[in-house]
Design a protein around this motif. Structure first.
Motif, PDB file in Angstrom:
ATOM      1  N   LEU A 104       0.822  -1.214   0.000  1.00  0.00           N
ATOM      2  CA  LEU A 104       0.000   0.000   0.000  1.00  0.00           C
ATOM      3  C   LEU A 104       0.853   1.260   0.000  1.00  0.00           C
ATOM      4  N   LEU A 105       2.098   1.139   0.474  1.00  0.00           N
ATOM      5  CA  LEU A 105       3.037   2.259   0.462  1.00  0.00           C
ATOM      6  C   LEU A 105       4.303   1.842  -0.263  1.00  0.00           C
ATOM      7  N   THR A 106       4.849   2.723  -1.071  1.00  0.00           N
ATOM      8  CA  THR A 106       6.089   2.440  -1.772  1.00  0.00           C
ATOM      9  C   THR A 106       7.275   2.557  -0.813  1.00  0.00           C
ATOM     10  N   PRO A 107       8.421   1.953  -1.162  1.00  0.00           N
ATOM     11  CA  PRO A 107       9.621   2.146  -0.325  1.00  0.00           C
ATOM     12  C   PRO A 107       9.962   3.619  -0.120  1.00  0.00           C
ATOM     13  N   ALA A 108       9.791   4.439  -1.161  1.00  0.00           N
ATOM     14  CA  ALA A 108      10.069   5.868  -1.018  1.00  0.00           C
ATOM     15  C   ALA A 108       9.120   6.523  -0.023  1.00  0.00           C
ATOM     16  N   ALA A 109       7.842   6.135  -0.057  1.00  0.00           N
ATOM     17  CA  ALA A 109       6.870   6.695   0.891  1.00  0.00           C
ATOM     18  C   ALA A 109       7.222   6.302   2.324  1.00  0.00           C
TER      19      ALA A 109
ATOM     20  N   TRP B  49       0.095   0.047  10.282  1.00  0.00           N
ATOM     21  CA  TRP B  49       0.940   0.325   9.118  1.00  0.00           C
ATOM     22  C   TRP B  49       2.397   0.068   9.484  1.00  0.00           C
ATOM     23  N   THR B  50       3.065  -0.752   8.680  1.00  0.00           N
ATOM     24  CA  THR B  50       4.442  -1.153   8.956  1.00  0.00           C
ATOM     25  C   THR B  50       5.400  -0.395   8.052  1.00  0.00           C
ATOM     26  N   LEU B  51       6.412   0.244   8.645  1.00  0.00           N
ATOM     27  CA  LEU B  51       7.403   0.990   7.869  1.00  0.00           C
ATOM     28  C   LEU B  51       8.753   0.284   7.804  1.00  0.00           C
ATOM     29  N   ASP B  52       9.004  -0.665   8.699  1.00  0.00           N
ATOM     30  CA  ASP B  52      10.301  -1.348   8.769  1.00  0.00           C
ATOM     31  C   ASP B  52      10.109  -2.857   8.741  1.00  0.00           C
ATOM     32  N   PRO B  53      11.133  -3.619   8.338  1.00  0.00           N
ATOM     33  CA  PRO B  53      11.020  -5.082   8.329  1.00  0.00           C
ATOM     34  C   PRO B  53      11.062  -5.658   9.731  1.00  0.00           C
TER      35      PRO B  53
ATOM     36  N   PRO C  72       4.774  -8.570   8.336  1.00  0.00           N
ATOM     37  CA  PRO C  72       4.341  -7.916   7.089  1.00  0.00           C
ATOM     38  C   PRO C  72       5.464  -7.070   6.519  1.00  0.00           C
ATOM     39  N   PRO C  73       5.598  -7.031   5.206  1.00  0.00           N
ATOM     40  CA  PRO C  73       6.668  -6.227   4.606  1.00  0.00           C
ATOM     41  C   PRO C  73       6.415  -4.740   4.806  1.00  0.00           C
ATOM     42  N   PRO C  74       7.474  -3.937   4.802  1.00  0.00           N
ATOM     43  CA  PRO C  74       7.284  -2.491   4.902  1.00  0.00           C
ATOM     44  C   PRO C  74       6.340  -1.992   3.806  1.00  0.00           C
ATOM     45  N   GLY C  75       5.482  -1.068   4.189  1.00  0.00           N
ATOM     46  CA  GLY C  75       4.500  -0.546   3.254  1.00  0.00           C
ATOM     47  C   GLY C  75       3.170  -1.259   3.300  1.00  0.00           C
ATOM     48  N   SER C  76       3.031  -2.220   4.206  1.00  0.00           N
ATOM     49  CA  SER C  76       1.780  -2.971   4.325  1.00  0.00           C
ATOM     50  C   SER C  76       0.941  -2.434   5.475  1.00  0.00           C
ATOM     51  N   CYS C  77      -0.323  -2.841   5.472  1.00  0.00           N
ATOM     52  CA  CYS C  77      -1.252  -2.487   6.551  1.00  0.00           C
ATOM     53  C   CYS C  77      -1.903  -3.765   7.046  1.00  0.00           C
TER      54      CYS C  77
ATOM     55  N   CYS D 206      11.779  -0.777  14.968  1.00  0.00           N
ATOM     56  CA  CYS D 206      10.654  -0.900  14.038  1.00  0.00           C
ATOM     57  C   CYS D 206       9.669   0.229  14.302  1.00  0.00           C
ATOM     58  N   LEU D 207       9.401   1.021  13.271  1.00  0.00           N
ATOM     59  CA  LEU D 207       8.461   2.129  13.388  1.00  0.00           C
ATOM     60  C   LEU D 207       7.140   1.746  12.739  1.00  0.00           C
ATOM     61  N   SER D 208       6.051   1.960  13.443  1.00  0.00           N
ATOM     62  CA  SER D 208       4.726   1.627  12.911  1.00  0.00           C
ATOM     63  C   SER D 208       3.738   2.730  13.257  1.00  0.00           C
ATOM     64  N   ILE D 209       2.677   2.768  12.482  1.00  0.00           N
ATOM     65  CA  ILE D 209       1.599   3.738  12.666  1.00  0.00           C
ATOM     66  C   ILE D 209       0.307   2.953  12.809  1.00  0.00           C
TER      67      ILE D 209
END
Length: 249
Positions: free
Chosen positions: A29-34, A134-138, A165-170, A189-192
């Motif tokens: 849902l989110l690109t690596p750049a995002a 929302w996961t931002l890190d592996p 879950p891979p980074p960019g997933s929800c 690991c940073l998550s939202i």
């Protein structure tokens, strides 16, 4: 199959998995750049938790998210997530909490629990809330007990199933699903997490007080509704006998 038909099929499959397991991972849902941009935007805002001297060394949070940044606004009403929430909660459901957490190396295991625990209604029952993680890190961000959203008085006794879950997933978690935060032994690991609840419940955060009207005016109309500038039929949420949305005009 038409685009509309594909969307309906995807949503139906996702709902089937949610009702079966109590959780669902939505990938890409989110690109690596995002993800990189979000981390760069949020890192300066992270502060120690401050409630426990031990945990504060390993866990950092962003408090008053909407008051401090616009970086995560698009996640609250994401078009791949809300169609599922729409089918799980009543119309006019609310944003209950918006949480940004960085779990560092050495963070201890958080014991199993479920998000609906603070609502004193007996189980088994439908979930009263849904979390979008929302996961931002592996790495492993949560351990779940699939099917535990249907349990009555049981508590987890098995090790559970770790989700990575891979980074960019929800990852969606029903409010009645037993889950735990695993101990962290590798990189931070940073998550939202955005938590949504039924419109007749009290939210974890009082969003009509903070971030306040000036910030609310900057948000999408649907997000404003989820902050409480809405009415749950017939008349829950009135301000001076009128619709609270008038406070934003």
């Amino acid at each position: 199959m038409s685009g509309v038909g594909e969307l309906r099929g995807r949503v139906a499959g996702a709902m089937s998995a949610l009702h079966r397991d109590g959780h669902l991972v939505l990938c890409d849902l989110l690109t690596p750049a995002a993800c990189r941009d979000l981390r760069a935007e949020l890192a300066p805002l992270l502060v120690p938790e401050g409630r426990d001297p031990f945990r504060s060394r390993h866990v950092r949070r962003v408090y008053g998210v909407l008051h401090n940044t616009r970086a995560v606004d698009a996640l609250i009403d994401h078009p791949r997530v809300l169609p599922l929430i729409d089918r799980l909660l009543l119309p006019n459901y609310l944003l209950s909490q918006l949480e940004i957490v960085e779990v560092g190396v050495g963070a201890p295991l958080r014991p199993p629990g479920y998000d609906d625990q603070h609502y004193p209604l007996p189980r088994p029952r439908p979930p009263l809330s849904v979390a979008a993680l929302w996961t931002l890190d592996p790495g492993t961000v949560v351990t779940v007990w699939p099917g535990s959203h249907r349990w009555s008085g049981r508590r987890p006794t098995s090790p559970g199933t770790p989700l990575t879950p891979p980074p960019g997933s929800c990852t969606l978690l029903l409010g009645t699903l037993w889950h735990a935060r695993p101990a962290r032994s590798s990189a931070p690991c940073l998550s939202i997490t955005a938590r949504y609840c039924e419109p007749w419940l009290r939210t974890r955060e009082a969003f009509t007080l903070s971030p306040g009207r000036e910030v609310a005016r900057q948000l999408s109309s649907r997000t404003r509704r989820m902050l409480g500038y809405s009415i749950h039929s017939p008349d829950t949420g009135l301000v001076d006998g009128m619709h609270p949305h008038r406070l934003l005009t």
